[in-house]
Motif scaffolding. Sequence first.
Motif, PDB file in Angstrom:
ATOM      1  N   LEU A   1       1.252  -1.169   0.060  1.00  0.00           N
ATOM      2  CA  LEU A   1      -0.110  -0.517   0.550  1.00  0.00           C
ATOM      3  C   LEU A   1       1.060   0.758   0.328  1.00  0.00           C
ATOM      4  N   GLN A   2       0.845   2.009  -1.120  1.00  0.00           N
ATOM      5  CA  GLN A   2       1.992   2.406  -1.395  1.00  0.00           C
ATOM      6  C   GLN A   2       0.918   4.165  -0.834  1.00  0.00           C
ATOM      7  N   ARG A   3      -0.205   4.737  -0.579  1.00  0.00           N
ATOM      8  CA  ARG A   3      -1.325   5.647  -0.404  1.00  0.00           C
ATOM      9  C   ARG A   3      -2.469   5.671  -0.483  1.00  0.00           C
ATOM     10  N   VAL A   4      -3.561   6.030  -0.280  1.00  0.00           N
ATOM     11  CA  VAL A   4      -5.004   6.260   0.154  1.00  0.00           C
ATOM     12  C   VAL A   4      -5.371   7.604   0.047  1.00  0.00           C
ATOM     13  N   TYR A   5      -6.642   7.754  -1.030  1.00  0.00           N
ATOM     14  CA  TYR A   5      -7.023   9.307  -1.160  1.00  0.00           C
ATOM     15  C   TYR A   5      -8.247   8.949  -1.159  1.00  0.00           C
ATOM     16  N   TRP A   6      -8.442  10.246  -0.864  1.00  0.00           N
ATOM     17  CA  TRP A   6     -10.248  10.074  -1.253  1.00  0.00           C
ATOM     18  C   TRP A   6     -10.332  11.211  -2.505  1.00  0.00           C
ATOM     19  N   GLN A   7     -10.980  11.212  -3.484  1.00  0.00           N
ATOM     20  CA  GLN A   7     -11.285  11.897  -4.561  1.00  0.00           C
ATOM     21  C   GLN A   7     -12.428  12.796  -4.509  1.00  0.00           C
ATOM     22  N   GLY A   8     -12.676  13.569  -4.484  1.00  0.00           N
ATOM     23  CA  GLY A   8     -14.444  14.488  -4.878  1.00  0.00           C
ATOM     24  C   GLY A   8     -13.831  15.500  -5.612  1.00  0.00           C
ATOM     25  N   THR A   9     -14.984  16.474  -5.135  1.00  0.00           N
ATOM     26  CA  THR A   9     -15.117  18.247  -5.811  1.00  0.00           C
ATOM     27  C   THR A   9     -15.513  18.823  -4.713  1.00  0.00           C
ATOM     28  N   ILE A  10     -14.377  20.094  -5.041  1.00  0.00           N
ATOM     29  CA  ILE A  10     -14.441  21.180  -4.055  1.00  0.00           C
ATOM     30  C   ILE A  10     -14.845  22.262  -5.221  1.00  0.00           C
ATOM     31  N   ASP A  11     -15.425  22.709  -4.560  1.00  0.00           N
ATOM     32  CA  ASP A  11     -16.595  24.381  -5.410  1.00  0.00           C
ATOM     33  C   ASP A  11     -15.952  23.934  -7.290  1.00  0.00           C
ATOM     34  N   GLU A  12     -16.350  22.340  -7.452  1.00  0.00           N
ATOM     35  CA  GLU A  12     -16.786  21.740  -8.725  1.00  0.00           C
ATOM     36  C   GLU A  12     -15.490  21.794  -9.331  1.00  0.00           C
ATOM     37  N   THR A  13     -14.182  21.253  -8.799  1.00  0.00           N
ATOM     38  CA  THR A  13     -12.558  20.861  -9.188  1.00  0.00           C
ATOM     39  C   THR A  13     -12.689  19.900  -8.568  1.00  0.00           C
ATOM     40  N   VAL A  14     -11.818  18.827  -9.402  1.00  0.00           N
ATOM     41  CA  VAL A  14     -11.941  18.123  -8.971  1.00  0.00           C
ATOM     42  C   VAL A  14     -11.039  17.895  -7.706  1.00  0.00           C
ATOM     43  N   SER A  15     -10.655  17.294  -6.441  1.00  0.00           N
ATOM     44  CA  SER A  15      -9.307  17.145  -5.404  1.00  0.00           C
ATOM     45  C   SER A  15      -9.249  16.064  -5.482  1.00  0.00           C
ATOM     46  N   ARG A  16      -7.609  15.655  -4.681  1.00  0.00           N
ATOM     47  CA  ARG A  16      -7.167  14.650  -3.998  1.00  0.00           C
ATOM     48  C   ARG A  16      -6.498  14.799  -2.572  1.00  0.00           C
ATOM     49  N   ILE A  17      -7.518  14.280  -1.829  1.00  0.00           N
ATOM     50  CA  ILE A  17      -7.215  14.544  -0.233  1.00  0.00           C
ATOM     51  C   ILE A  17      -6.370  13.201   0.020  1.00  0.00           C
TER      52      ILE A  17
END
Length: 90
Positions: free
Chosen positions: A1-17
Amino acid sequence: LQRVYWQGTIDETVSRIDVDSLNAPSPPSLEMPTKYLVLYSPQYHEKSGAVVVRPDEVTIVTLMDEVLDSAWLAIPGLVWVVVAYNIYRR
């Protein structure tokens, strides 16, 4: 496992956190969050590179689960080693 992230939109912009663990909740600022895992094994992914999957696409097995699953073989084996050692010692 190298990375875990959430992907979604913030103010209609796709973001990965990025988050620190598999059990981390999604950030409240994300709309329509989806969790992703980046998996890499040198044995299987050396040529292709890391694989990105959702947790529902793979079976995640922890090290503790693996140890507990193998204990049913290890404990009887250990008993036989002790018996053999005691016989040998006499």
